[in-house]
Motif scaffolding. Structure first.
Motif, PDB file in Angstrom:
ATOM      1  N   UNK A  50      41.735  41.370  35.979  1.00 50.64           N
ATOM      2  CA  UNK A  50      40.602  41.835  36.770  1.00 50.64           C
ATOM      3  C   UNK A  50      39.299  41.589  36.027  1.00 50.64           C
ATOM      4  N   UNK A  51      38.189  41.582  36.760  1.00 47.60           N
ATOM      5  CA  UNK A  51      36.868  41.377  36.164  1.00 47.60           C
ATOM      6  C   UNK A  51      35.937  42.498  36.598  1.00 47.60           C
ATOM      7  N   UNK A  59      37.190  38.208  46.978  1.00 46.58           N
ATOM      8  CA  UNK A  59      37.019  38.958  45.728  1.00 46.58           C
ATOM      9  C   UNK A  59      37.905  40.193  45.744  1.00 46.58           C
ATOM     10  N   UNK A  60      38.730  40.346  44.707  1.00 44.26           N
ATOM     11  CA  UNK A  60      39.621  41.485  44.560  1.00 44.26           C
ATOM     12  C   UNK A  60      39.391  42.140  43.208  1.00 44.26           C
ATOM     13  N   UNK A  61      39.730  43.409  43.104  1.00 40.80           N
ATOM     14  CA  UNK A  61      39.622  44.109  41.814  1.00 40.80           C
ATOM     15  C   UNK A  61      40.699  43.599  40.868  1.00 40.80           C
ATOM     16  N   UNK A  87      45.848  41.693  50.120  1.00 41.80           N
ATOM     17  CA  UNK A  87      45.293  43.035  49.945  1.00 41.80           C
ATOM     18  C   UNK A  87      43.781  43.063  50.126  1.00 41.80           C
ATOM     19  N   UNK A  88      43.262  44.243  50.427  1.00 46.35           N
ATOM     20  CA  UNK A  88      41.815  44.449  50.448  1.00 46.35           C
ATOM     21  C   UNK A  88      41.358  44.741  49.017  1.00 46.35           C
ATOM     22  N   UNK A  89      40.042  44.783  48.817  1.00 52.11           N
ATOM     23  CA  UNK A  89      39.524  45.120  47.489  1.00 52.11           C
ATOM     24  C   UNK A  89      40.008  46.504  47.083  1.00 52.11           C
TER      25      UNK A  89
END
Length: 310
Positions: A109-110, A122-124, A276-278
């Protein structure tokens, strides 16, 4: 690598226990690169199961394909790095050295992505599948293999692929044109600009990275259906970045090894499959950090608090 208290608080331990008991199966799927439900949608059990099945099939297909090309799977790296950059959280799958042909599936993750959480793709927490060959048979071999997988195996139309690099990409024109990616689909940044940015679109050199990589690259982008047209500039309008491939060019001309990385969840998104969602990936990432901190007996990284507050 520190938390606000320097160690796991009792509250955080209790939170981790609760998450492990309730979401263990979901986390293991996500950490293996298997999204659980459709992004931004409320889905039933049947749709969620279908999404998991799609992701698992693509993950296996990707690893199996490169295994057939001689790449040996290596274990994932620790998510908690103990390095101050990125809040002590694993940023990517980069390693200092690896012999032969290797591949690694890495959950990471970033922290900087928190500010981009409403951006498509963009995902966590996300899964990178990385490849490394320390002795390729030809210059640009991994670029050819990566494009071959995306176009011929994953079924992405080449007309919607955009490459971003620098003037160094000119030597690889025949590699991408063989897959139907025309010169008009290549964005060239000035090498000085790309090197200063270090963002992987032309040059990969994230500031503060523990291994201080200095890698000329080409990034591969996919124009999302209905999201607009790709412009010949960086960042590419209406597109998501699928991955990056190193180039033996510029300051890397004397380095034999080639590396490549693809984002599994973004590949699924390009294929029109559920992911998946964020918020869901954030939950999985925080669960992963708690579980690993407890297993290894280390402190939660600063990134934990950043994602908790997101």
């Amino acid at each position: 690598m520190t938390s606000t208290s320097g160690s796991l608080s009792q509250c955080e331990k209790n939170e981790g226990e609760a998450r492990m008991s309730k979401n263990r199966r979901q986390f293991l799927r996500l950490a293996s690169g298997v999204p659980a439900v459709a992004a931004g949608l409320s889905v039933g059990a049947g749709a969620a199961a279908a999404a998991i099945g799609d992701a698992e099939a693509e993950r296996r297909a990707l690893l199996s394909h490169f295994a057939g090309l001689g790449y040996r799977k290596q274990p994932g790296l620790d998510l908690i790095t103990g390095h101050p950059s990125n809040g002590g959280l694993r940023y990517d799958e980069t390693v200092a050295n690896a012999a032969g042909k290797t591949m690694r599936q890495q959950f990471c993750g970033r922290v900087e992505d928190i500010a981009k959480k409403d951006t498509p793709g963009v995902l966590a927490g996300f899964t990178i599948v990385g490849f490394r060959n320390d002795a390729p048979n030809l210059d640009g071999e991994l670029l050819v293999m990566t494009l071959d997988y995306l176009v011929r195996r994953a079924g992405l139309p080449p007309s919607r692929l955009v490459l971003v690099s620098t003037e160094w990409i000119a030597a690889y024109r025949s590699h991408h044109e063989r897959f139907g990616i025309a010169a008009e689909q290549v964005v060239q940044r000035a090498s000085a600009e790309a090197t200063a940015a270090g963002d992987g679109s032309g040059f990969f050199a994230p500031k503060g990275h523990p291994l201080a990589p200095q890698i000329p690259t080409v990034s591969i982008h996919y124009v999302i259906d209905g999201a607009g047209s790709a412009g010949r500039s960086h960042p590419v309008s209406g597109a998501i970045e699928l991955g990056e491939v190193s180039l033996r060019a510029g300051p890397r001309r004397d380095v034999a090894a080639e590396v490549a990385a693809l984002g599994l969840e973004r590949l699924l998104m390009a294929q029109g499959k559920a992911g998946p969602s964020f918020a869901q990936s954030r939950h999985a990432l925080m669960t992963a950090m708690v579980m690993e901190a407890k297993r290894r007996g280390v402190a939660l990284p600063e990134a934990y608090q950043a994602f908790k507050a997101a």
